[in-house]
Motif scaffolding. Structure first.
Motif, PDB file in Angstrom:
ATOM      1  N   ALA A  17       0.845  -1.201   0.000  1.00 53.75           N
ATOM      2  CA  ALA A  17       0.000   0.000   0.000  1.00 53.75           C
ATOM      3  C   ALA A  17       0.878   1.248   0.000  1.00 53.75           C
ATOM      4  O   ALA A  17       2.064   1.189   0.322  1.00 53.75           O
ATOM      5  N   ALA A  18       0.271   2.372  -0.354  1.00 53.74           N
ATOM      6  CA  ALA A  18       0.988   3.641  -0.292  1.00 53.74           C
ATOM      7  C   ALA A  18       1.359   3.935   1.152  1.00 53.74           C
ATOM      8  O   ALA A  18       0.673   3.523   2.081  1.00 53.74           O
ATOM      9  N   GLY A  19       2.456   4.637   1.331  1.00 49.50           N
ATOM     10  CA  GLY A  19       2.857   4.999   2.693  1.00 49.50           C
ATOM     11  C   GLY A  19       4.305   5.417   2.736  1.00 49.50           C
ATOM     12  O   GLY A  19       5.109   4.978   1.913  1.00 49.50           O
ATOM     13  N   GLY A  20       4.623   6.265   3.689  1.00 54.09           N
ATOM     14  CA  GLY A  20       6.004   6.706   3.860  1.00 54.09           C
ATOM     15  C   GLY A  20       6.551   7.386   2.617  1.00 54.09           C
ATOM     16  O   GLY A  20       7.729   7.253   2.296  1.00 54.09           O
ATOM     17  N   GLY A  21       5.681   8.098   1.894  1.00 56.74           N
ATOM     18  CA  GLY A  21       6.138   8.797   0.691  1.00 56.74           C
ATOM     19  C   GLY A  21       6.153   7.926  -0.545  1.00 56.74           C
ATOM     20  O   GLY A  21       6.435   8.400  -1.642  1.00 56.74           O
ATOM     21  N   ASN A  22       5.861   6.626  -0.377  1.00 61.99           N
ATOM     22  CA  ASN A  22       5.836   5.730  -1.538  1.00 61.99           C
ATOM     23  C   ASN A  22       4.422   5.576  -2.083  1.00 61.99           C
ATOM     24  O   ASN A  22       3.459   5.548  -1.334  1.00 61.99           O
ATOM     25  N   MET A  23       4.323   5.433  -3.394  1.00 56.21           N
ATOM     26  CA  MET A  23       3.052   5.104  -4.009  1.00 56.21           C
ATOM     27  C   MET A  23       2.848   3.596  -3.877  1.00 56.21           C
ATOM     28  O   MET A  23       3.778   2.871  -3.555  1.00 56.21           O
ATOM     29  N   PRO A  24       1.623   3.098  -4.133  1.00 59.01           N
ATOM     30  CA  PRO A  24       1.423   1.644  -4.045  1.00 59.01           C
ATOM     31  C   PRO A  24       2.311   0.909  -5.051  1.00 59.01           C
ATOM     32  O   PRO A  24       2.775   1.500  -6.036  1.00 59.01           O
ATOM     33  N   TRP A  25       2.499  -0.346  -4.789  1.00 57.81           N
ATOM     34  CA  TRP A  25       3.381  -1.144  -5.626  1.00 57.81           C
ATOM     35  C   TRP A  25       2.822  -2.547  -5.741  1.00 57.81           C
ATOM     36  O   TRP A  25       2.266  -3.084  -4.792  1.00 57.81           O
ATOM     37  N   GLN A  26       2.950  -3.101  -6.934  1.00 58.95           N
ATOM     38  CA  GLN A  26       2.465  -4.456  -7.169  1.00 58.95           C
ATOM     39  C   GLN A  26       3.529  -5.276  -7.889  1.00 58.95           C
ATOM     40  O   GLN A  26       4.115  -4.810  -8.870  1.00 58.95           O
ATOM     41  N   LEU A  27       3.762  -6.473  -7.380  1.00 53.13           N
ATOM     42  CA  LEU A  27       4.634  -7.418  -8.067  1.00 53.13           C
ATOM     43  C   LEU A  27       3.767  -8.385  -8.871  1.00 53.13           C
ATOM     44  O   LEU A  27       2.732  -8.835  -8.390  1.00 53.13           O
ATOM     45  N   ILE A  28       4.193  -8.680 -10.086  1.00 54.95           N
ATOM     46  CA  ILE A  28       3.473  -9.663 -10.905  1.00 54.95           C
ATOM     47  C   ILE A  28       4.469 -10.656 -11.478  1.00 54.95           C
ATOM     48  O   ILE A  28       5.526 -10.284 -11.988  1.00 54.95           O
ATOM     49  N   GLU A  29       4.126 -11.929 -11.385  1.00 53.55           N
ATOM     50  CA  GLU A  29       4.933 -12.956 -12.013  1.00 53.55           C
ATOM     51  C   GLU A  29       4.775 -12.805 -13.521  1.00 53.55           C
ATOM     52  O   GLU A  29       3.663 -12.612 -14.004  1.00 53.55           O
ATOM     53  N   ARG A  30       5.872 -12.902 -14.263  1.00 54.89           N
ATOM     54  CA  ARG A  30       5.720 -12.858 -15.717  1.00 54.89           C
ATOM     55  C   ARG A  30       4.806 -14.008 -16.138  1.00 54.89           C
ATOM     56  O   ARG A  30       4.998 -15.152 -15.723  1.00 54.89           O
ATOM     57  N   GLY A  31       3.805 -13.678 -16.934  1.00 53.35           N
ATOM     58  CA  GLY A  31       2.819 -14.684 -17.323  1.00 53.35           C
ATOM     59  C   GLY A  31       1.649 -14.750 -16.363  1.00 53.35           C
ATOM     60  O   GLY A  31       0.686 -15.466 -16.608  1.00 53.35           O
ATOM     61  N   GLY A  32       1.723 -13.996 -15.269  1.00 48.16           N
ATOM     62  CA  GLY A  32       0.652 -14.005 -14.277  1.00 48.16           C
ATOM     63  C   GLY A  32      -0.142 -12.716 -14.307  1.00 48.16           C
ATOM     64  O   GLY A  32       0.114 -11.820 -15.122  1.00 48.16           O
ATOM     65  N   ALA A  33      -1.132 -12.628 -13.435  1.00 48.77           N
ATOM     66  CA  ALA A  33      -1.970 -11.433 -13.361  1.00 48.77           C
ATOM     67  C   ALA A  33      -2.379 -11.201 -11.917  1.00 48.77           C
ATOM     68  O   ALA A  33      -2.542 -12.151 -11.152  1.00 48.77           O
ATOM     69  N   ARG A  34      -2.523  -9.946 -11.558  1.00 49.85           N
ATOM     70  CA  ARG A  34      -2.989  -9.593 -10.214  1.00 49.85           C
ATOM     71  C   ARG A  34      -4.133  -8.598 -10.339  1.00 49.85           C
ATOM     72  O   ARG A  34      -4.080  -7.673 -11.158  1.00 49.85           O
ATOM     73  N   GLY A  35      -5.142  -8.797  -9.506  1.00 43.75           N
ATOM     74  CA  GLY A  35      -6.308  -7.930  -9.535  1.00 43.75           C
ATOM     75  C   GLY A  35      -6.213  -6.814  -8.506  1.00 43.75           C
ATOM     76  O   GLY A  35      -5.690  -7.014  -7.410  1.00 43.75           O
ATOM     77  N   LEU A  36      -6.721  -5.646  -8.861  1.00 42.86           N
ATOM     78  CA  LEU A  36      -6.734  -4.509  -7.946  1.00 42.86           C
ATOM     79  C   LEU A  36      -8.135  -3.915  -7.893  1.00 42.86           C
ATOM     80  O   LEU A  36      -8.832  -3.847  -8.909  1.00 42.86           O
ATOM     81  N   ILE A  37      -8.524  -3.509  -6.708  1.00 40.96           N
ATOM     82  CA  ILE A  37      -9.780  -2.787  -6.521  1.00 40.96           C
ATOM     83  C   ILE A  37      -9.426  -1.310  -6.363  1.00 40.96           C
ATOM     84  O   ILE A  37      -8.670  -0.938  -5.464  1.00 40.96           O
TER      85      ILE A  37
END
Ligand SMILES: [Zn+2]
Length: 275
Positions: A17-37
């Motif tokens: 999640a965002a915090g400490g001056g950082n924007m949110p971040w997502q890791l994705i496996e190559r060939g994979g997918a991640r869902g975000l709300i």
């Protein structure tokens, strides 16, 4: 304008999640997918920016939701790389929010496990590998492939007469290499004897020793946790070797072996896509 919020759809591992001056971040496996709300994004178009210029490596797909206050997007990682997902206002054309996305290849560690001579307390290696992969896989796309447990080593008898061993002792190290050095492995894990300095495990390069003398046979989870921590040392490419936040897998000292978080700075030390 509504405040934009981003949450993982179902898998928390690999999302920050965002915090400490950082924007949110997502890791994705190559060939994979991640869902975000995504909340507060009624006016938003999503735009991919790639560090290497090829934005086709990350594809955004949207699930059409009817009458919902939020949007659901799926990020598909087609090509390893460092990406920024820009949230562009349709009204103003300005980027009003952004997040980082890393698409990473799988880091496969081929491990051979060896019991040292005289060990009676034995742990199921498949169960250990399963537990270690559960910690590393979805957080950093790191996977152990096990060549198995070699009960008697692979080569010579273990030529060590000291009660405890250390990889920093060159005699111990060369005796361990003589004892077990599977040609197909890039990680050698020796279990069973005490480790000097009263520590649960020690790693030097591609070799790890795990103290099971001080462990009970029921402590499979703790032993697995120690091996997961030592795997972190095996694959880490730059300092620092330990993390400091509560719950981090790479804490220098564990209290009970339940700290198993692998956060973004650590992921990037072990599996960073080259831009
Ligand atoms: Zn450590």
């Amino acid at each position: 304008m509504a405040t934009i919020t981003v949450k993982p759809k179902d898998l928390v591992d690999g999302f920050e999640a965002a915090g400490g001056g950082n924007m949110p971040w997502q890791l994705i496996e190559r060939g994979g997918a991640r869902g975000l709300i995504v909340g507060g994004a009624g006016d938003i178009d999503f735009q991919v920016f790639a560090a290497n210029g090829d934005s086709r490596g990350l594809v955004v797909a949207e699930v059409e939701l009817y009458g919902m206050p939020h949007r659901e997007i799926w990020l598909q990682g087609h090509k390893q790389g460092l990406y920024t997902l820009n949230f562009v206002s349709r009204t103003s054309g300005a980027v009003v929010f952004f997040m980082g996305v890393d698409v990473v290849n799988e880091v496969e560690v081929v491990a051979a496990f060896y019991y040292l001579p005289g060990v009676r307390k034995k742990f199921n290696v498949e169960q250990i590998v399963k537990k270690v992969n559960a910690i590393w896989n979805r957080s950093a796309n790191v996977t152990i492939k096990s060549l198995g447990m070699f009960d008697e080593g692979l080569g010579q008898r273990l030529d060590i007469n000291d009660p405890e061993i250390s990889l920093n002792n060159t005699k111990h190290l060369s005796a361990l290499i003589d004892y077990g050095n599977h040609a197909s492995a890039n990680w050698h894990v020796y279990l069973g004897w005490g480790v000097q300095g009263n520590i649960p495990g020690e790693t030097l390069g591609s070799r790890t020793i795990i103290d099971t003398v001080r462990r009970k046979e029921t402590e499979l989870a703790f032993v697995s946790h120690t091996i997961a921590h030592e795997l972190g040392h095996r694959i880490c490419r730059a300092p620092p070797s330990h993390d400091t936040q509560t719950g981090d897998l790479m804490l220098e000292k564990t209290r009970d072996g339940t700290n198993n978080k692998i956060r973004r700075p650590r992921v990037r030390l072990v599996n960073r896509p080259t831009p």
